[in-house]
Design an enzyme around this catalytic site. Structure first.
Site, mmCIF file in Angstrom:
data_model
loop_
_atom_site.group_PDB
_atom_site.id
_atom_site.type_symbol
_atom_site.label_atom_id
_atom_site.label_comp_id
_atom_site.label_asym_id
_atom_site.label_seq_id
_atom_site.Cartn_x
_atom_site.Cartn_y
_atom_site.Cartn_z
ATOM 1 N N GLU A 1 3.702 -8.205 -2.549
ATOM 2 C CA GLU A 1 3.591 -7.144 -1.531
ATOM 3 C C GLU A 1 4.770 -7.237 -0.591
ATOM 4 O OE1 GLU A 1 0.054 -6.946 0.887
ATOM 5 O OE2 GLU A 1 -1.232 -7.234 -0.867
ATOM 6 N N GLU B 1 -4.094 -13.348 -0.584
ATOM 7 C CA GLU B 1 -4.010 -13.765 0.814
ATOM 8 C C GLU B 1 -5.280 -14.469 1.301
ATOM 9 O OE1 GLU B 1 -2.879 -10.401 3.169
ATOM 10 O OE2 GLU B 1 -0.968 -10.158 2.157
HETATM 11 O O1 IFM Z 1 -2.849 -3.692 3.590
HETATM 12 C C1 IFM Z 1 -2.633 -5.063 3.591
HETATM 13 C C2 IFM Z 1 -3.017 -5.670 2.269
HETATM 14 O O2 IFM Z 1 -4.331 -5.398 1.947
HETATM 15 C C3 IFM Z 1 -2.841 -7.152 2.304
HETATM 16 N N1 IFM Z 1 -1.516 -7.522 2.753
HETATM 17 C C4 IFM Z 1 -1.010 -6.886 3.943
HETATM 18 C C5 IFM Z 1 -1.175 -5.383 3.848
HETATM 19 C C6 IFM Z 1 -0.644 -4.711 5.129
HETATM 20 O O3 IFM Z 1 -1.347 -5.161 6.225
#
Ligand code: IFM
Length: 475
Positions: A380, A178
């Site tokens: 994710e 990210e």
């Molecule tokens: O916890 C975070 C993660 O570190 C990166 N993506 C989003 C998740 C939830 O906010």
């Protein structure tokens, strides 16, 4: 059913069968779970500094202990095996590997990840390693951070060092997690470490993260010996709303990364939108060629959708962009003054993010249309909700179960629509340090008691175990 007294929730007979080889994994990140912040040669990262700065993180929480994963490695590896995970996505803490104050590679830091990778392989779990999930060594921030070009070079050196150590065993290397958050929440909006609010610096940071991605891939390819897969993980925004506002947010939210990484260009509209913020002179000849390295799979993190419309500067502006309230900066350099972020229809998670599995299908099919030959991986997806351990020891996290069920169904729908989706990683394996929200928001499929550090598999984890073991998700 898993057991007669408390069957896996939501899993009826029949269901949605995923293709053979589809990977069901779970993800974490170093600063969010490891703890052991001052041990075995680890030096401070920007998140150690930020979390110690008053009023930056709820409740003054820090990652000093987190889930104590560093000391509970074997227990957590056994937990992953018990959950039937096919793969584990973890991140490597840069400040454990190359403590800048000493210049050399830190053998104790490398040893931790070496034991982690060996422990995964011994249990038949595929190691998926992310090089950078936001814990920049503080010494590099002090030297300019991601807005400085040297940080990209340092990242390439770090990739070479850890690649030499683990490059015979890691299955998939992911350069960045990210980078939008690193650049725009870290240097533009200020809600993430290092907490700077400088729009021009945020755009320079985005470019140097891109450059670091390219340099890291070159470095890894030069040292790995087991023919791994290479990837990057982006939190691409699934944007809905009025066309001109969508274009602007797509430019600075998505294409600022996918452009150079996947097509070797920064798009003209992005440069035009941001021309009053920076002249982009930090992009040197040859940079986009370095950034545009082949990857085997694109990691996509998805949680919710973004709804926008154009704003003419009149009246009170809506700004529900789903991130922790800004403290004077902007996450959208060049477009903040032209776009409103609208409140979306619920239901919402505890983060206030709207629950929209159809947005995941939209995002995946649109990526397939833009990059038809690029395999995709959900690296994710998950949800924060409050939960508790009932007196009988069960965590009945029905809302998280429902979120998981609906998003797995969305993945299945995308595959049926022809998307080359290779896997899904639940965020997160464990409740953990949720950045600016500290330990207040629980994303885990396994509950962590932050007093005792005891782990309890939630109903969502029990459902996921069944899905991972059978390859079938509830219809
Ligand atoms: O916890 C975070 C993660 O570190 C990166 N993506 C989003 C998740 C939830 O906010």
């Amino acid at each position: 059913m898993i057991g007669s007294s408390n069957p896996a929730p939501g899993l009826a007979d029949g269901g949605l069968r995923f293709p053979d080889g589809f990977v069901f994994g779970a993800a974490t990140a170093s600063y969010q779970v490891e703890g052991a912040a001052g041990e075995d040669g680890r030096e401070p990262s920007i998140w150690d500094t930020f979390s110690r700065t008053p009023a930056k993180v709820w409740n003054g929480d820090t990652g000093d202990v987190a889930c104590d994963h560093y000391h509970r490695l074997d227990e957590d590896l056994d937990l992953m095996a018990d959950l039937g995970l096919h793969a584990y996505r973890f991140s490597i803490a840069w400040p454990r590997i190359v403590p800048a104050s000493r210049g050399a590679v830190n053998a104790k830091g490398v040893d931790f990840y070496s034991r982690l990778v060996d422990g995964l392989l011994a249990r038949g779990i595929r190691p998926v390693a992310t090089l950078y999930h936001w814990d920049l060594p503080q010494t590099l921030e002090d030297a300019g951070g991601w807005p400085a070009r040297d940080t990209a070079a340092a990242f390439g050196d770090y990739a070479a060092a850890i690649g030499a150590a683990l490059g015979d065993r890691v299955h998939t290397w992911t350069t960045l997690n990210e980078p939008w958050c690193s650049a725009f929440l870290g240097y533009g909006q200020g809600g993430h470490a290092p907490g700077r609010t400088d729009a021009a610096a945020a755009l320079a940071a985005a470019h140097h993260l891109n450059l670091g991605h390219g340099l890291a891939l070159q470095a890894l390819r030069a040292v790995t010996t087991n023919d791994p897969e290479y990837s990057v993980t982006l939190n691409l925004h699934a944007i809905r709303g009025e066309a001109e506002a969508v274009r602007r947010i797509d430019a600075v939210g998505n294409r600022i990364f996918t452009g150079p990484m996947l097509r070797g260009v920064y798009d003209d509209d992005l440069l035009a939108d941001t021309a009053h913020v920076t002249d982009w002179s930090f992009v040197r000849d040859g940079d986009t060629g370095i950034i545009h390295q082949p990857i085997d799979v694109l990691g996509v993190n998805y949680y919710s959708t973004t709804l926008v419309r154009s704003w003419d500067g009149q009246g009170e502006k809506q700004s529900s962009d789903g991130h922790k309230p800004a403290d004077g900066g902007t996450a959208w350099p060049g477009s903040d003054e032209h776009v409103e972020f609208l409140q979306q229809e619920g239901p919402y998670t505890a983060m206030g993010w709207n629950i929209a599995p159809d947005g995941l299908v939209e995002l995946l099919t649109s990526l397939r249309d833009q990059h038809p030959d690029l395999p995709l991986m959900i690296t994710e997806n998950g949800s924060a909700f409050e939960d508790r351990v009932d007196p009988d020891g069960v965590v009945r996290d029905a809302e998280r179960v429902d979120y998981l069920r609906r998003h797995l169904a969305a993945c299945h729908q995308a595959i049926e629509a022809g998307v080359d989706l290779r896997g899904y990683f639940a965020w997160s394996l464990l409740d953990n340090f949720e950045w600016g929200y500290g330990y207040d928001k629980r994303f885990g499929i396994v509950r962590v008691d932050f007093d005792t550090l005891e782990r309890t598999v939630k109903d969502s984890g029990r459902l996921y175990r069944r899905v991972a073991r059978t390859g079938v998700a509830p219809a």
